[in-house]
Write a protein that holds these residues in place. Structure first.
Motif, PDB file in Angstrom:
ATOM      1  N   ASP A   1       0.804  -1.218   0.000  1.00  0.00           N
ATOM      2  CA  ASP A   1       0.000   0.000   0.000  1.00  0.00           C
ATOM      3  C   ASP A   1       0.838   1.269   0.000  1.00  0.00           C
ATOM      4  O   ASP A   1       0.308   2.351  -0.158  1.00  0.00           O
ATOM      5  N   GLY A   2       2.145   1.168   0.198  1.00  0.00           N
ATOM      6  CA  GLY A   2       3.009   2.333   0.164  1.00  0.00           C
ATOM      7  C   GLY A   2       2.810   3.292   1.320  1.00  0.00           C
ATOM      8  O   GLY A   2       3.371   4.371   1.338  1.00  0.00           O
ATOM      9  N   LYS A   3       2.019   2.897   2.327  1.00  0.00           N
ATOM     10  CA  LYS A   3       1.742   3.803   3.439  1.00  0.00           C
ATOM     11  C   LYS A   3       2.886   3.835   4.451  1.00  0.00           C
ATOM     12  O   LYS A   3       3.059   4.814   5.148  1.00  0.00           O
ATOM     13  N   PHE A   4       3.630   2.765   4.562  1.00  0.00           N
ATOM     14  CA  PHE A   4       4.696   2.693   5.550  1.00  0.00           C
ATOM     15  C   PHE A   4       6.021   2.449   4.849  1.00  0.00           C
ATOM     16  O   PHE A   4       6.213   1.426   4.202  1.00  0.00           O
ATOM     17  N   ILE A   5       6.941   3.375   4.994  1.00  0.00           N
ATOM     18  CA  ILE A   5       8.249   3.253   4.359  1.00  0.00           C
ATOM     19  C   ILE A   5       9.007   2.101   5.003  1.00  0.00           C
ATOM     20  O   ILE A   5       9.072   1.988   6.221  1.00  0.00           O
ATOM     21  N   GLY A   6       9.597   1.255   4.203  1.00  0.00           N
ATOM     22  CA  GLY A   6      10.438   0.192   4.718  1.00  0.00           C
ATOM     23  C   GLY A   6       9.711  -1.064   5.139  1.00  0.00           C
ATOM     24  O   GLY A   6      10.311  -1.939   5.733  1.00  0.00           O
ATOM     25  N   CYS A   7       8.442  -1.196   4.874  1.00  0.00           N
ATOM     26  CA  CYS A   7       7.694  -2.412   5.221  1.00  0.00           C
ATOM     27  C   CYS A   7       7.414  -3.225   3.959  1.00  0.00           C
ATOM     28  O   CYS A   7       7.277  -2.679   2.879  1.00  0.00           O
ATOM     29  N   ASP A   8       7.336  -4.522   4.142  1.00  0.00           N
ATOM     30  CA  ASP A   8       6.933  -5.448   3.076  1.00  0.00           C
ATOM     31  C   ASP A   8       7.863  -5.441   1.869  1.00  0.00           C
ATOM     32  O   ASP A   8       7.403  -5.610   0.744  1.00  0.00           O
ATOM     33  N   LEU A   9       9.174  -5.272   2.082  1.00  0.00           N
ATOM     34  CA  LEU A   9      10.110  -5.446   0.971  1.00  0.00           C
ATOM     35  C   LEU A   9      10.431  -6.929   0.893  1.00  0.00           C
ATOM     36  O   LEU A   9      10.999  -7.510   1.814  1.00  0.00           O
ATOM     37  N   ILE A  10      10.040  -7.538  -0.219  1.00  0.00           N
ATOM     38  CA  ILE A  10      10.074  -8.994  -0.362  1.00  0.00           C
ATOM     39  C   ILE A  10      10.813  -9.360  -1.645  1.00  0.00           C
ATOM     40  O   ILE A  10      10.644  -8.715  -2.666  1.00  0.00           O
ATOM     41  N   ILE A  11      11.628 -10.417  -1.555  1.00  0.00           N
ATOM     42  CA  ILE A  11      12.192 -11.030  -2.745  1.00  0.00           C
ATOM     43  C   ILE A  11      11.844 -12.513  -2.693  1.00  0.00           C
ATOM     44  O   ILE A  11      11.433 -13.028  -1.653  1.00  0.00           O
ATOM     45  N   TYR A  12      11.998 -13.200  -3.806  1.00  0.00           N
ATOM     46  CA  TYR A  12      11.699 -14.636  -3.830  1.00  0.00           C
ATOM     47  C   TYR A  12      12.638 -15.332  -4.800  1.00  0.00           C
ATOM     48  O   TYR A  12      13.275 -14.715  -5.655  1.00  0.00           O
ATOM     49  N   SER A  13      12.726 -16.636  -4.621  1.00  0.00           N
ATOM     50  CA  SER A  13      13.536 -17.463  -5.526  1.00  0.00           C
ATOM     51  C   SER A  13      12.772 -18.751  -5.799  1.00  0.00           C
ATOM     52  O   SER A  13      11.864 -19.115  -5.064  1.00  0.00           O
ATOM     53  N   LYS A  14      13.165 -19.438  -6.872  1.00  0.00           N
ATOM     54  CA  LYS A  14      12.579 -20.748  -7.146  1.00  0.00           C
ATOM     55  C   LYS A  14      13.029 -21.688  -6.045  1.00  0.00           C
ATOM     56  O   LYS A  14      14.145 -21.623  -5.546  1.00  0.00           O
ATOM     57  N   TYR A  15      12.147 -22.592  -5.678  1.00  0.00           N
ATOM     58  CA  TYR A  15      12.490 -23.589  -4.673  1.00  0.00           C
ATOM     59  C   TYR A  15      12.346 -24.960  -5.301  1.00  0.00           C
ATOM     60  O   TYR A  15      11.313 -25.279  -5.884  1.00  0.00           O
ATOM     61  N   LYS A  16      13.408 -25.747  -5.197  1.00  0.00           N
ATOM     62  CA  LYS A  16      13.366 -27.102  -5.742  1.00  0.00           C
ATOM     63  C   LYS A  16      13.367 -28.083  -4.577  1.00  0.00           C
ATOM     64  O   LYS A  16      14.239 -28.030  -3.711  1.00  0.00           O
ATOM     65  N   GLU A  17      12.370 -28.947  -4.557  1.00  0.00           N
ATOM     66  CA  GLU A  17      12.264 -29.931  -3.481  1.00  0.00           C
ATOM     67  C   GLU A  17      13.383 -30.960  -3.598  1.00  0.00           C
ATOM     68  O   GLU A  17      13.827 -31.292  -4.687  1.00  0.00           O
ATOM     69  N   GLY A  18      13.786 -31.463  -2.426  1.00  0.00           N
ATOM     70  CA  GLY A  18      14.756 -32.543  -2.419  1.00  0.00           C
ATOM     71  C   GLY A  18      16.098 -32.051  -2.380  1.00  0.00           C
ATOM     72  O   GLY A  18      17.131 -32.308  -2.285  1.00  0.00           O
TER      73      GLY A  18
END
Length: 144
Positions: free
Chosen positions: A127-144
């Motif tokens: 929502d952009g209301k709070f600076i510095g919140c909800d900065l998220i990155i992701y990567s592929k996850y391989k099982e095993g």
């Protein structure tokens, strides 16, 4: 200081010796500020992976977060640390609000059902209301 004037802010922080206290032990560090014409993504060399529907992703919160409602997929598991976040925002009036938050460093594993919605969370606070919140990155996850 006019907080909308980037040059004045830079001048203030570089005008004299400044000390920053870090961590629970309040260690002192000295610092210098500089202006960099790169995006956050380019400074840290994060590369957004291409994800397809049905694949698993590992989601990492870089900063505290306000939500774990992932509309793009099915939550599987995670190493989640919860915290109380106390915030005052002009968007919520003059009162202080307390929200249950997710600590930085929390990790979620999610099966992606809607890859287009997944793209919306990459380093993009909801929502952009709070600076510095909800900065998220992701990567592929391989099982095993």
């Amino acid at each position: 200081i006019d907080i909308n004037d980037e040059e004045k802010i830079l001048e203030f922080f570089n005008s004299s010796l400044k000390v920053l206290k870090l961590g629970g032990e309040m260690k002192s560090v000295f610092y210098e500020c500089e202006k960099i014409n790169k995006s956050f993504e380019n400074i840290f060399d994060f590369k957004k992976p291409e994800i397809k529907n049905g694949e698993l992703v590992k989601i990492l919160y870089l900063t505290p977060g306000l939500s774990k409602n992932f509309s793009f997929g099915e939550f599987l598991s995670g190493s989640i640390k919860l915290t109380n976040l106390s915030m005052k925002s002009k968007n919520y009036g003059d009162t202080m609000i307390l929200k249950k938050g997710i600590e930085a460093g929390s990790v979620f594993y999610v099966k992606v059902n809607d890859r287009n919605s997944l793209d919306e969370i990459w380093l993009n606070p909801k929502d952009g209301k709070f600076i510095g919140c909800d900065l998220i990155i992701y990567s592929k996850y391989k099982e095993g």
